[in-house]
Design a protein around this motif. Sequence first.
Motif, PDB file in Angstrom:
ATOM      1  N   GLN A 123       0.809  -1.213   0.000  1.00  0.00           N
ATOM      2  CA  GLN A 123       0.000   0.000   0.000  1.00  0.00           C
ATOM      3  C   GLN A 123       0.844   1.264   0.000  1.00  0.00           C
ATOM      4  OE1 GLN A 123      -2.635  -0.599   3.421  1.00  0.00           O
ATOM      5  NE2 GLN A 123      -4.259  -1.246   2.026  1.00  0.00           N
ATOM      6  N   GLY A 124       2.111   1.153   0.379  1.00  0.00           N
ATOM      7  CA  GLY A 124       2.975   2.328   0.402  1.00  0.00           C
ATOM      8  C   GLY A 124       3.450   2.768  -0.968  1.00  0.00           C
ATOM      9  N   ILE A 125       3.367   1.869  -1.953  1.00  0.00           N
ATOM     10  CA  ILE A 125       3.761   2.204  -3.324  1.00  0.00           C
ATOM     11  C   ILE A 125       2.514   2.637  -4.093  1.00  0.00           C
ATOM     12  CG2 ILE A 125       4.857   1.346  -5.431  1.00  0.00           C
ATOM     13  CD1 ILE A 125       6.193  -0.802  -3.729  1.00  0.00           C
ATOM     14  N   PRO A 126       2.584   3.734  -4.851  1.00  0.00           N
ATOM     15  CA  PRO A 126       1.410   4.128  -5.663  1.00  0.00           C
ATOM     16  C   PRO A 126       0.896   2.963  -6.487  1.00  0.00           C
ATOM     17  CG  PRO A 126       3.077   5.843  -5.728  1.00  0.00           C
ATOM     18  CD  PRO A 126       3.694   4.696  -4.985  1.00  0.00           C
ATOM     19  N   HIS A 127      -0.396   2.713  -6.365  1.00  0.00           N
ATOM     20  CA  HIS A 127      -0.991   1.491  -6.904  1.00  0.00           C
ATOM     21  C   HIS A 127      -0.752   1.346  -8.400  1.00  0.00           C
ATOM     22  CE1 HIS A 127      -4.434  -1.475  -5.942  1.00  0.00           C
ATOM     23  NE2 HIS A 127      -3.674  -1.964  -6.878  1.00  0.00           N
ATOM     24  N   LEU A 128      -1.029   2.382  -9.153  1.00  0.00           N
ATOM     25  CA  LEU A 128      -0.925   2.294 -10.605  1.00  0.00           C
ATOM     26  C   LEU A 128       0.518   2.095 -11.045  1.00  0.00           C
ATOM     27  CD1 LEU A 128      -2.712   2.366 -13.093  1.00  0.00           C
ATOM     28  CD2 LEU A 128      -2.339   4.823 -13.235  1.00  0.00           C
ATOM     29  N   ILE A 129       1.445   2.743 -10.357  1.00  0.00           N
ATOM     30  CA  ILE A 129       2.865   2.589 -10.711  1.00  0.00           C
ATOM     31  C   ILE A 129       3.328   1.162 -10.459  1.00  0.00           C
ATOM     32  CG2 ILE A 129       5.202   3.312 -10.108  1.00  0.00           C
ATOM     33  CD1 ILE A 129       4.126   6.093  -9.597  1.00  0.00           C
TER      34      ILE A 129
END
Length: 283
Positions: A123-129
């Motif tokens: 969840q800490g990483i932008p989802h789309l990226i």
Amino acid sequence: MVNETVTIKRPLINRRTWTLAIITSAVLILVGIAAAGVFMSPEAYATNFENKNQPPSLSHLFGTDWMGRDMLARTIKGLSTSILIGVLAAGISSVIAVILGTLSAVMGKKADQVVLWLIDMVQGIPHLILLMLISFMLGKGLQGVMIGIAITHWPNLARIVRAEVLAVKNGQFVQASRRMGRSPMFIAVGHILPHVLPQYIVGLILLFPHAILHEASITFLGFGLSPEEPAVGVILSESMRYLTSGVWWLTVLPGAALLAIVLLFDAIGDNLRTIIDPYSAQE
């Protein structure tokens, strides 16, 4: 003295019946679109330069594109592909969520910390990226999109499953069942599963629109399905260059159809939650 009788009029359709009708209608529409796309002949959206750039009409409800292809047929085929990808990928993601959420709740503090760390990391990483990176590393295409969606959509449902299992595991009726000598399998099937299953079903259904939108998003950006496939993301990406020339139907109508599909899934999830909720199920 005049006796007055007060008559209370009840609605012809109660809330439960209306809710079931909405769920059934939405499911039938989605299944119909998915089936129509699967069994559709390629000739329905074949190239025909004699009909190129025609606006919406009775013969072509969504108009035609710059190659004369029927946009309604291409949109239905693309929506069918998106629904099938979303259902399968969300199903795999939900299995991951159930396994990790259950392990986090029953395997002790260390396992709980590891699972929570995994949830926070994803969840800490932008989802789309993150989805684009996974799809790109796996060679994009159908396989890359499905695996990417399955890997990135489980954290929220895993938290829900973990919370439900913890609540049931610490409940008084489970403690009493243990003191009565019930086996762990009986407790899991007889007590934990009935409480977790409704929340799992609702969470699974609400995963579908997210999976569909993310599939369309990364395909639109060029990291998803190949341009040869009539996916909604491909349709929107190709039609953007023609939007300024007044061919608005190539973008607006497929985009509106995609939004309608997402709203249908949301309607199923919200109304199913209403039925499962003990405070509103009997209304």
